[in-house]
Write an enzyme that holds these catalytic residues in place. Structure first.
Site, PDB file in Angstrom:
ATOM      1  N   HIS A   1      48.796  41.915  39.896  1.00 49.24           N
ATOM      2  CA  HIS A   1      48.932  42.867  40.744  1.00 49.24           C
ATOM      3  C   HIS A   1      49.872  42.977  41.814  1.00 49.24           C
ATOM      4  O   HIS A   1      50.964  41.832  42.042  1.00 49.24           O
ATOM      5  CB  HIS A   1      47.623  42.147  42.544  1.00 49.24           C
ATOM      6  CG  HIS A   1      47.759  43.407  43.831  1.00 49.24           C
ATOM      7  ND1 HIS A   1      48.912  43.759  44.435  1.00 49.24           N
ATOM      8  CD2 HIS A   1      46.932  43.995  43.444  1.00 49.24           C
ATOM      9  CE1 HIS A   1      48.381  44.209  45.784  1.00 49.24           C
ATOM     10  NE2 HIS A   1      46.953  45.080  45.289  1.00 49.24           N
TER      11      HIS A   1
ATOM     12  N   GLU B   1      48.593  50.902  40.475  1.00 47.82           N
ATOM     13  CA  GLU B   1      48.283  51.123  41.989  1.00 47.82           C
ATOM     14  C   GLU B   1      49.798  51.739  42.247  1.00 47.82           C
ATOM     15  O   GLU B   1      50.756  50.540  42.223  1.00 47.82           O
ATOM     16  CB  GLU B   1      48.243  49.676  42.619  1.00 47.82           C
ATOM     17  CG  GLU B   1      46.682  49.587  41.538  1.00 47.82           C
ATOM     18  CD  GLU B   1      46.079  48.493  43.409  1.00 47.82           C
ATOM     19  OE1 GLU B   1      44.915  48.789  44.087  1.00 47.82           O
ATOM     20  OE2 GLU B   1      46.455  47.417  43.133  1.00 47.82           O
TER      21      GLU B   1
ATOM     22  N   SER C   1      45.174  52.462  49.259  1.00 48.76           N
ATOM     23  CA  SER C   1      44.535  53.411  49.825  1.00 48.76           C
ATOM     24  C   SER C   1      43.645  54.516  49.574  1.00 48.76           C
ATOM     25  O   SER C   1      43.429  55.444  50.364  1.00 48.76           O
ATOM     26  CB  SER C   1      45.771  54.460  51.475  1.00 48.76           C
ATOM     27  OG  SER C   1      46.946  53.284  51.346  1.00 48.76           O
TER      28      SER C   1
ATOM     29  N   GLU D   1      51.372  42.719  44.478  1.00 48.58           N
ATOM     30  CA  GLU D   1      52.087  41.802  45.702  1.00 48.58           C
ATOM     31  C   GLU D   1      52.037  40.541  45.288  1.00 48.58           C
ATOM     32  O   GLU D   1      52.839  39.440  45.389  1.00 48.58           O
ATOM     33  CB  GLU D   1      50.555  41.705  46.335  1.00 48.58           C
ATOM     34  CG  GLU D   1      50.705  42.712  47.642  1.00 48.58           C
ATOM     35  CD  GLU D   1      48.914  43.254  48.164  1.00 48.58           C
ATOM     36  OE1 GLU D   1      48.328  42.309  48.373  1.00 48.58           O
ATOM     37  OE2 GLU D   1      48.989  44.462  49.016  1.00 48.58           O
TER      38      GLU D   1
ATOM     39  N   ASN E   1      38.877  44.075  46.375  1.00 47.11           N
ATOM     40  CA  ASN E   1      39.833  43.092  46.208  1.00 47.11           C
ATOM     41  C   ASN E   1      40.744  42.556  47.922  1.00 47.11           C
ATOM     42  O   ASN E   1      40.675  43.347  48.767  1.00 47.11           O
ATOM     43  CB  ASN E   1      41.336  43.455  45.961  1.00 47.11           C
ATOM     44  CG  ASN E   1      42.828  42.372  45.887  1.00 47.11           C
ATOM     45  OD1 ASN E   1      42.359  41.817  46.562  1.00 47.11           O
ATOM     46  ND2 ASN E   1      43.873  43.487  45.209  1.00 47.11           N
TER      47      ASN E   1
END
Ligand code: PGA
Length: 228
Positions: A87, A154, A190, A89, A9
């Protein structure tokens, strides 16, 4: 061989020229891995790719009066049939609601697209001990039996922080999700050269969604090589 998906991504990074060189590097290396790369939409490529090119975002429309968005017409021009939805974000920064995410999901499903659907809890939710409840609610939003579905777990606190979730934390969540769906399950947050081997060792893990460590083609290739 075990099927393991490597998804990159790029977020708001890379240009078309940069992605073109990246694609050269990946094209000349790939053997049999399933690789998906999500570049920014202004960097989409119309050329032979030996990996899947996906869209980080789209608006659930064919085309129309949706300033700043891209729809099916724009995805089709590049032969894109794989999308990222949910996602954190986009949920947090762009304010995408469960309702809107469902609309995007249904639209992409209607096109039979491969959907990488992201879920994940905040640090606050984790510390309150309500992680499973929270993730369970996020999963209720979509059709978990959709055949082209991939779920990416995530945890928000692990994204871009350099602090990945532990093997035990990832296993617990992926096992929880695998009781609800047979979709492949990715971990993201990460992922890097130093922890990929350990993550690959998690039985219920079917792949990774990589942000920062995917931006450099050679680094991403090295990361994949760590699982060989
Ligand atoms: P990161 O991002 O690998 O930089 O933590 C992952 C993601 O947001 O998909």
């Amino acid at each position: 061989m075990r099927k393991f998906i490597f998804a990159a991504n790029f977020k708001c990074n890379q240009t078309r020229a940069g992605f073109n060189s990246y694609a050269d590097a990946l094209n000349s290396w790939i053997s049999d891995e399933e690789i998906i790369v999500f570049p920014p939409s202004c960097a989409f490529l119309n050329r032979n790719l030996r990996f899947l090119q996906g869209a980080q975002n789209f608006y659930p429309c064919q085309n129309g009066a949706f300033t700043g968005e891209i729809g099916l017409e724009q995805l089709n021009e590049f032969g894109i049939n794989c999308v990222l939805i949910g996602h954190s974000e986009r949920r947090q920064i762009l304010g995408e609601s469960e309702e809107f995410l469902r609309a995007k999901f249904e639209f992409a499903k209607g096109q039979n697209f491969k959907i990488v659907y992201c879920i994940g809890e905040s640090l606050e939710t984790r510390e309150s001990g309500k992680t499973l409840e929270f993730l369970g609610a996020q999963l209720k939003n979509i059709d978990l039996n959709y055949e082209n579905l991939i779920i990416a777990y995530e945890p928000i606190w692990a994204i871009g922080t350099g602090k990945s979730a532990s093997k035990a934390e990832i296993s617990e969540i992926l096992e929880f999700i695998s009781r609800k769906t047979s979709a492949p399950l990715l971990y993201g947050g990460s992922v890097n050269l130093g922890n990929i081997a350990e993550i690959y060792g998690i039985n219920s893990c079917g792949g990774v969604l990589v942000g920062g460590a995917s931006l450099d083609a050679q680094n991403f290739i090295n990361l994949i090589k760590e699982t060989k």
